[in-house]
Enzyme design. Structure first.
Site, PDB file in Angstrom:
ATOM      1  N   LYS A 263      35.617 -27.497  35.236  1.00  0.00           N
ATOM      2  CA  LYS A 263      36.635 -27.097  34.251  1.00  0.00           C
ATOM      3  C   LYS A 263      36.330 -27.737  32.899  1.00  0.00           C
ATOM      4  CE  LYS A 263      40.646 -28.666  32.812  1.00  0.00           C
ATOM      5  NZ  LYS A 263      40.613 -28.186  31.416  1.00  0.00           N
TER       6      LYS A 263
ATOM      7  N   GLU B 232      41.913 -46.337  20.706  1.00  0.00           N
ATOM      8  CA  GLU B 232      40.838 -45.402  20.366  1.00  0.00           C
ATOM      9  C   GLU B 232      41.381 -44.325  19.420  1.00  0.00           C
ATOM     10  OE1 GLU B 232      39.449 -42.649  23.380  1.00  0.00           O
ATOM     11  OE2 GLU B 232      37.395 -43.224  22.899  1.00  0.00           O
TER      12      GLU B 232
ATOM     13  N   CYS C 270      32.839 -41.271  22.399  1.00  0.00           N
ATOM     14  CA  CYS C 270      33.462 -42.354  23.173  1.00  0.00           C
ATOM     15  C   CYS C 270      32.794 -43.696  22.880  1.00  0.00           C
ATOM     16  CB  CYS C 270      33.379 -42.032  24.652  1.00  0.00           C
ATOM     17  SG  CYS C 270      31.708 -41.612  25.171  1.00  0.00           S
TER      18      CYS C 270
ATOM     19  N   GLY D 233      36.915 -38.139  29.923  1.00  0.00           N
ATOM     20  CA  GLY D 233      38.055 -37.843  29.060  1.00  0.00           C
ATOM     21  C   GLY D 233      38.796 -39.113  28.702  1.00  0.00           C
ATOM     22  N   SER D 234      40.062 -38.950  28.408  1.00  0.00           N
ATOM     23  CA  SER D 234      40.832 -40.091  27.906  1.00  0.00           C
ATOM     24  C   SER D 234      41.171 -41.074  29.023  1.00  0.00           C
ATOM     25  CB  SER D 234      42.119 -39.581  27.268  1.00  0.00           C
ATOM     26  OG  SER D 234      42.907 -38.935  28.246  1.00  0.00           O
ATOM     27  N   THR D 235      41.391 -42.309  28.626  1.00  0.00           N
ATOM     28  CA  THR D 235      41.763 -43.342  29.586  1.00  0.00           C
ATOM     29  C   THR D 235      43.118 -43.007  30.222  1.00  0.00           C
ATOM     30  OG1 THR D 235      40.423 -45.014  28.530  1.00  0.00           O
ATOM     31  CG2 THR D 235      42.325 -45.816  29.766  1.00  0.00           C
TER      32      THR D 235
ATOM     33  N   GLU E 271      34.452 -41.502  33.157  1.00  0.00           N
ATOM     34  CA  GLU E 271      33.865 -41.911  31.869  1.00  0.00           C
ATOM     35  C   GLU E 271      34.974 -41.763  30.841  1.00  0.00           C
ATOM     36  OE1 GLU E 271      31.095 -43.303  31.442  1.00  0.00           O
ATOM     37  OE2 GLU E 271      30.006 -42.811  33.277  1.00  0.00           O
TER      38      GLU E 271
HETATM   39  P1  NAD Z   1      41.643 -35.600  27.764  1.00  0.00           P
HETATM   40  O1  NAD Z   1      41.725 -36.679  28.778  1.00  0.00           O
HETATM   41  O2  NAD Z   1      42.888 -35.186  27.096  1.00  0.00           O
HETATM   42  O3  NAD Z   1      41.065 -34.261  28.453  1.00  0.00           O
HETATM   43  C1  NAD Z   1      39.782 -34.229  29.060  1.00  0.00           C
HETATM   44  C2  NAD Z   1      39.760 -33.145  30.113  1.00  0.00           C
HETATM   45  O4  NAD Z   1      40.617 -33.505  31.179  1.00  0.00           O
HETATM   46  C3  NAD Z   1      40.246 -31.778  29.639  1.00  0.00           C
HETATM   47  O5  NAD Z   1      39.483 -30.803  30.326  1.00  0.00           O
HETATM   48  C4  NAD Z   1      41.704 -31.745  30.113  1.00  0.00           C
HETATM   49  O6  NAD Z   1      42.196 -30.446  30.339  1.00  0.00           O
HETATM   50  C5  NAD Z   1      41.633 -32.527  31.409  1.00  0.00           C
HETATM   51  N1  NAD Z   1      42.817 -33.302  31.760  1.00  0.00           N
HETATM   52  C6  NAD Z   1      43.674 -33.949  30.935  1.00  0.00           C
HETATM   53  N2  NAD Z   1      44.594 -34.621  31.656  1.00  0.00           N
HETATM   54  C7  NAD Z   1      44.277 -34.420  32.963  1.00  0.00           C
HETATM   55  C8  NAD Z   1      44.848 -34.877  34.188  1.00  0.00           C
HETATM   56  N3  NAD Z   1      45.904 -35.664  34.218  1.00  0.00           N
HETATM   57  N4  NAD Z   1      44.273 -34.479  35.340  1.00  0.00           N
HETATM   58  C9  NAD Z   1      43.172 -33.693  35.333  1.00  0.00           C
HETATM   59  N5  NAD Z   1      42.599 -33.218  34.207  1.00  0.00           N
HETATM   60  C10 NAD Z   1      43.144 -33.587  33.034  1.00  0.00           C
HETATM   61  O7  NAD Z   1      40.520 -36.044  26.748  1.00  0.00           O
HETATM   62  P2  NAD Z   1      40.009 -35.269  25.448  1.00  0.00           P
HETATM   63  O8  NAD Z   1      40.989 -35.463  24.367  1.00  0.00           O
HETATM   64  O9  NAD Z   1      39.607 -33.879  25.806  1.00  0.00           O
HETATM   65  O10 NAD Z   1      38.656 -36.071  25.124  1.00  0.00           O
HETATM   66  C11 NAD Z   1      38.616 -37.217  24.379  1.00  0.00           C
HETATM   67  C12 NAD Z   1      38.528 -38.429  25.277  1.00  0.00           C
HETATM   68  O11 NAD Z   1      37.379 -38.342  26.106  1.00  0.00           O
HETATM   69  C13 NAD Z   1      38.373 -39.711  24.484  1.00  0.00           C
HETATM   70  O12 NAD Z   1      39.220 -40.696  25.013  1.00  0.00           O
HETATM   71  C14 NAD Z   1      36.917 -40.087  24.722  1.00  0.00           C
HETATM   72  O13 NAD Z   1      36.638 -41.443  24.593  1.00  0.00           O
HETATM   73  C15 NAD Z   1      36.685 -39.591  26.098  1.00  0.00           C
HETATM   74  N6  NAD Z   1      35.242 -39.399  26.338  1.00  0.00           N
HETATM   75  C16 NAD Z   1      34.580 -40.309  27.113  1.00  0.00           C
HETATM   76  C17 NAD Z   1      33.202 -40.181  27.319  1.00  0.00           C
HETATM   77  C18 NAD Z   1      32.442 -41.178  28.164  1.00  0.00           C
HETATM   78  O14 NAD Z   1      31.333 -40.867  28.562  1.00  0.00           O
HETATM   79  N7  NAD Z   1      32.977 -42.359  28.428  1.00  0.00           N
HETATM   80  C19 NAD Z   1      32.511 -39.125  26.727  1.00  0.00           C
HETATM   81  C20 NAD Z   1      33.218 -38.231  25.950  1.00  0.00           C
HETATM   82  C21 NAD Z   1      34.591 -38.373  25.765  1.00  0.00           C
END
Ligand code: NAD
Length: 484
Positions: A175, A382, A283, A227-229, A249
C-alpha cells in the site's frame, strides 16, 4: 487527469468496488491531477487471502532464488523502458524536481538489482555440527507481508520494500501513501507482465484506514512499515498482540556535529544535501546542526548562504533545486512549526515564509533558526521540511550530549578534518546510521534507527534477511548432503 480505477488482487486488475476515490493533488500547482481507488475492507481481505493462498501453495516461494531473481530482473527491465514517464509522475505527485527524479528513478532500479544479487549470493542454508548431531539452519520466507510506505520517495521506497520481500519468496500486499498512489501502478504492472504468479503481489491504494485494516489482518505474517513514529507506535501495538514480525523505519531528528576544525566548504556541501534535500522531507535529514561557539558566526553565515542558494520553484523547471512540500496540509504543518520556533524565542536567520510568487503551490523557503536551544519543539520534533535549527556548543562532550538528547536515533554526522576525532564522535552518537563529512544514504549497508526511529534495518544485505525466518532442522547422520 490520470484515473486509476483498478486494484491488483490475486493476479487480476479488478475494478474497484468502492465509489470512494483518493484525489491526487499536484503540490506545485494545487490542481487535482489524478485519482486512485480507496480500497474497501472486502478488497483488503481479498488481497491478503490471495497472498496467503499463493504463499501456502508455494507457486513462488518454492522456486529457487535464481528463478525468482530472473523474473524480478525482467520487471526491472520493463520499468527501465518507462523511466521518463515514471519520473514525470513522481514530479507531478510529490513535487520532486525533475533534475533529481532523473537520477533517483534509475537509481532505485539499480538498488533493486543489487537486492537480487545479494539474495543470489546468500546461502539458503548452513550446516552446523553440534554436540547434538548435525543441524541445518535453513532460511525460509517469512510469509505474507503487508508493506506500507510514505510519500517522500514513492518509487524508490516501493522498490526497496517490494524487491527484497519478493526475492526472499514472500507474498506481498503493498500500500503506497495516499498522497502518491499513482507511480506504483507501473511497478505492479511490470511485476505481472514479468511473470510473478497470481496472488504473490497485490497492489492496494487507500488511506491510513486501509493500512490499519491490512496490519490487523489475521493472514499477515509480517508488517514492513515506513512512516511516522506516531503510526509506527500504533502498528507496533497491533503487531505485538498477534506476534506479527515487524520492521519499522520511522522519523528522525538527526544532528550534524560540526567540529572546530571542520572544512567549511565540505561542511556546506554535506549540509546542503543533508538538511535541505527533497525540501527537507527526508527521515535522515540533519535538522539540527551543532556548531562550536568559537565558529558560530562563520558557520551560521555560510549555512544561511547555502539555504539562500537554493532555486525554489516549479519542479518541472530543470534549474529548480528545491520543489514544494508534498501537500497543503504538510505546508501548514511546517509553517506552524516555524511560528512555534519564533514564539519560543528562536531567530529566523533566513527563510521562514512562503516564497513570493509561489503562493499557488505548497512552497516554504529554506529556513535556518538560530538563538535556539535543544529543549524547543523545533529542536525536538520532526518538522519534515526545509527547516534547520542551529545549536551552539562549547565542548565535544556537550555536542555529543545534545545530539543524543533526542527521542530519535536515525542518522547523524560529524564534520571534521581529523579522522580520529570523527571516529570517536561516530562511536559516541546513539543512532542506527552515521556519516562522516557527508550525507550518505548507503543502500549497500544497513539503514535504520534506534529509539523512536524504528526497529530493524532496510537496505544492504540485511534488507533481504529481514524477510526470512530461520528454521533449525536437526538431522540424522548421512542427511547433510540434502541441505548442502
Ligand atoms: P504516515 O505515518 O502518516 O503514513 C505513512 C503510510 O502509513 C501511509 O501509507 C499511510 O496511509 C499509512 N498509515 C498511517 N497511519 C497508519 C496506521 N495507523 N496503520 C497503518 N498504516 C498507516 O507518514 P507520512 O507522513 O506519509 O511520511 C512521513 C514520515 O515517514 C516521517 O515521519 C518520516 O520520517 C518517515 N519516514 C521514515 C523513513 C525511514 O526510513 N526511517 C523513510 C521515509 C519516511
Amino acid at each position: 487527469m490520470i484515473t486509476r480505477d483498478r486494484l491488483l488482487i490475486d493476479g487480476e486488475w479488478r475494478t474497484a468496488k468502492s465509489s470512494g476515490r483518493i484525489p491526487v493533488t499536484s503540490p506545485s500547482t494545487g490542481l487535482v491531477i489524478g485519482e486512485a481507488p480507496d480500497a474497501t475492507v472486502d478488497e483488503i481481505n481479498a488481497a491478503a487471502m490471495a497472498a496467503r493462498r499463493s504463499f501456502d501453495e508455494g507457486t513462488w516461494r518454492l522456486k529457487s532464488v535464481e528463478e525468482r531473481a530472473e523474473v524480478l530482473d525482467a520487471a526491472m527491465t520493463l520499468l527501465e523502458s518507462n523511466l521518463d514517464e515514471i519520473g514525470r509522475l513522481v514530479t507531478s505527485e510529490m513535487g520532486l524536481p525533475t533534475s533529481i527524479a532523473q537520477v533517483q528513478i534509475p537509481g532505485a532500479l539499480a538498488t533493486g538489482r543489487y537486492f537480487l544479487d545479494v539474495a543470489k549470493k546468500d546461502s539458503p542454508s548452513e550446516m552446523r555440527n553440534t554436540v547434538y548431531g548435525p543441524a541445518a539452519v535453513v532460511k525460509e520466507p517469512v510469509g505474507v507481508v503487508a508493506s506500507i510506505a510514505p510519500w517522500n520517495g514513492p518509487f524508490n521506497m516501493a522498490i526497496s520494500k517490494i524487491v527484497p520481500a519478493l526475492v526472499a519468496g514472500c507474498s506481498v500486499v503493498y500500500k503506497p501513501a495516499e498522497e502518491t498512489p499513482l507511480d506504483g501502478f507501473f511497478i505492479a504492472e511490470a511485476l505481472v507482465e514479468a511473470g510473478v504468479p497470481a496472488g504473490v503481489f497485490n497492489y492496494l491504494t487507500g488511506d491510513r484506514d486501509t493500512g490499519r485494516a491490512l496490519v490487523a489482518h489475521q493472514e499477515v505474517d509480517k508488517v514492513s512499515f515506513t512512516g511516522s513514529t506516531m503510526a509506527g507506535r500504533e502498528i507496533a501495538t497491533e503487531c505485538g498482540a498477534s506476534f506479527k514480525r515487524l520492521t519499522l523505519e520511522l522519523g528522525g531528528k538527526s544532528a550534524a556535529i560540526v567540529l572546530d576544525d571542520a572544512d567549511i566548504a565540505t561542511t556546506m556541501v554535506g549540509l546542503a544535501i543533508g538538511s535541505f534535500f527533497n525540501t527537507g522531507q527526508v527521515c535522515a535529514s540533519y535538522s539540527r546542526v551543532l556548531v562550536p561557539r568559537s565558529r558560530l558566526d562563520e558557520i551560521v553565515g555560510a549555512l544561511v548562504a547555502t539555504a539562500e542558494s537554493f532555486v525554489v520553484g516549479n519542479p518541472f523547471d530543470p534549474s529548480t533545486t528545491m520543489g514544494p512540500l508534498v501537500s497543503r496540509r504538510h505546508q501548514h504543518r511546517v509553517l506552524s512549526y516555524i511560528e512555534n520556533g519564533r514564539s519560543a524565542g528562536a531567530t529566523v536567520a533566513t527563510g521562514g515564509a512562503v516564497p513570493a510568487g509561489l503562493e499557488h503551490g505548497c512552497y516554504v523557503q529554506p529556513t535556518v533558526f538560530t538563538n535556539a536551544d535543544n529543549a524547543m519543539r523545533i529542536a525536538r520534533e520532526e518538522i519534515f521540511g526545509p527547516v534547520v535549527v542551529v545549536l551552539p556548543y562549547d565542548t565535544v562532550d556537550e555536542a555529543v550530549a545534545i545530539a543524543n538528547d533526542s527521542d530519535y536515533g536515525l542518522h547523524g554526522a560529524v564534520f571534521t578534518t581529523d579522522p580520529q576525532r570523527a571516529a570517536d564522535v561516530a562511536r559516541r552518537v546513539r543512532t542506527g546510521t552515521f556519516s562522516v563529512n557527508s550525507f550518505t544514504y548507503n543502500t549497500e549497508a544497513p539503514f535504520g534507527g534506534v529509539k523512536c526511529s524504528g526497529v530493524g534495518r532496510d537496505t544492504g544485505p540485511e534488507a533481504v534477511q529481514a524477510y526470512y525466518e530461520l528454521k533449525t532442522i536437526n538431522l540424522t547422520q548421512n542427511m547433510e548432503h540434502l541441505f548442502a
